[in-house]
Design an enzyme around this catalytic site. Structure first.
Site, PDB file in Angstrom:
ATOM      1  N   TYR A   1      -1.690  22.020 -30.107  1.00 16.45           N
ATOM      2  CA  TYR A   1      -0.476  22.143 -29.292  1.00 16.45           C
ATOM      3  C   TYR A   1       0.560  21.103 -29.706  1.00 16.45           C
ATOM      4  O   TYR A   1       1.745  21.421 -29.899  1.00 16.45           O
ATOM      5  CB  TYR A   1      -0.831  21.974 -27.816  1.00 16.45           C
TER       6      TYR A   1
ATOM      7  N   LYS B   1       4.488  21.611 -31.402  1.00 14.09           N
ATOM      8  CA  LYS B   1       5.714  21.074 -30.820  1.00 14.09           C
ATOM      9  C   LYS B   1       6.435  20.145 -31.792  1.00 14.09           C
ATOM     10  O   LYS B   1       7.676  20.075 -31.798  1.00 14.09           O
ATOM     11  CB  LYS B   1       5.387  20.344 -29.508  1.00 14.09           C
TER      12      LYS B   1
END
Length: 327
Positions: free
Chosen positions: A206, A210
């Site tokens: 994750y 980002k």
């Protein structure tokens, strides 16, 4: 060694989340963008606009008079959001178009369907995303965080650029807003394993997605500037927002969220404020390449400014998405 590679991303992500919550608490009232003038005549696409931050973004842009297109992978939720936003804003120019960002075929079909409408495109909000999902692949075989959060938006943006370049003018640039997160500060790009195939960590995957979104934004802005296009690209950080994105957090984390979110987390409307600000604020006219938090230009992770790594990521992304390398 294996235990360290799994635990370290977990500790980094939760530490970052706690730090952001503390910043929000110390910062007092959440950022609230000023009143903006009517945006009638503008067209916006918001990915993931059926719920959460995306729905609040779509609603606020609709309230300003924009023609808003919600791009999402759940038709029932999308149509419900359209009806609700139309009723709340008294703006009938809200519609849903199916787009599964985990499928390149679906993304290409969405762009074809949008192009067939012969509309301009003044604002693209790359908002959709997943967080901390178990290890699984997109329809094209990519790790889901990287494939949906980052690569799907990379392809979508590139396929819509032609329309955005035609839509932007010298006095009214088209704008690309990409929603990242503070977890990008602890993200690491592993070019030998962008798919996180070795020792999978949802927290590390994750954070990587980002970070990739921020680096993509900077590289894109540099290309747009070099081409003299009237299009800008900025990344935004919504803060820690009370949405169902946290459903994959470990059970102690979910319990803490359930007990404290009402007090410490932002509401979806508050989380959407910086996205809306980046979409229409007159002081950002013609300005790109920024990382915005609470309506302020903020320094992103040091590695995100590395132009060599940005170009390498762009090159690899073009190969994965099957598009020409414009860089």
């Amino acid at each position: 060694m294996w235990l360290v590679s799994v635990l370290l991303p977990i500790l980094r992500v939760y530490y970052t989340g706690l730090r952001v919550i503390l910043q929000q608490m110390c910062g007092g009232l959440a950022f609230s963008h000023p009143a903006f003038s009517s945006q009638n005549g503008k067209v916006a696409i918001v990915t993931g606009g059926a719920k959460g931050i995306g729905c609040s973004t779509a609603k606020q842009l609709s309230r300003l008079g924009m023609h808003v297109i919600i791009a999402g992978n759940n038709e029932a939720e999308g149509n419900e959001a359209v009806t609700r936003i139309q009723q709340d804003t008294q703006n009938e120019k809200v519609e849903f178009l199916y787009c599964d960002l985990a499928s390149m075929k679906s993304i290409r079909q969405f762009v074809q369907n949008f192009t067939a409408k012969n509309l301009c495109l003044h604002v693209l909000v790359n908002n959709a995303g997943v967080m901390l999902v178990p290890e699984r692949k997109t329809a094209d075989g990519f790790e889901e965080h990287f494939g949906l959060n980052y690569l799907g938006h990379f392809l979508l943006t590139n396929l819509l650029l032609k329309t955005m370049k035609k839509s932007g003018t010298e006095n009214l640039n088209a704008r690309i807003i990409t929603v990242s997160s503070a977890t990008h500060y602890v993200g690491e790009l592993n070019f030998d394993d962008l798919n996180s195939s070795y020792c999978y960590s949802p927290h590390g995957a994750y954070a990587q997605s980002k970070l990739a979104l921020v680096m993509f934004t900077y590289c894109l802005q540099r290309q747009l500037s070099e081409d003299g296009c009237y299009v800008t690209a900025n990344a935004v950080d919504p803060g820690v927002v009370n949405t169902d994105l946290y459903r994959n957090v470990c059970w102690p984390g979910r319990l803490v969220k359930w007990l404290t979110a009402w007090l410490f987390f932002k509401t979806p409307d508050e989380g959407a404020a910086t996205s809306v600000y980046a979409s229409v604020a007159p002081e950002l006219e013609g300005i790109g390449g920024c990382y915005l938090y609470s309506g302020q230009k903020t320094k992103s992770a040091d590695v995100s400014y590395n132009e060599e790594l940005q170009r390498k990521l762009w090159n690899e992304s073009c190969k994965m998405a099957g598009i020409p390398d414009s860089a």
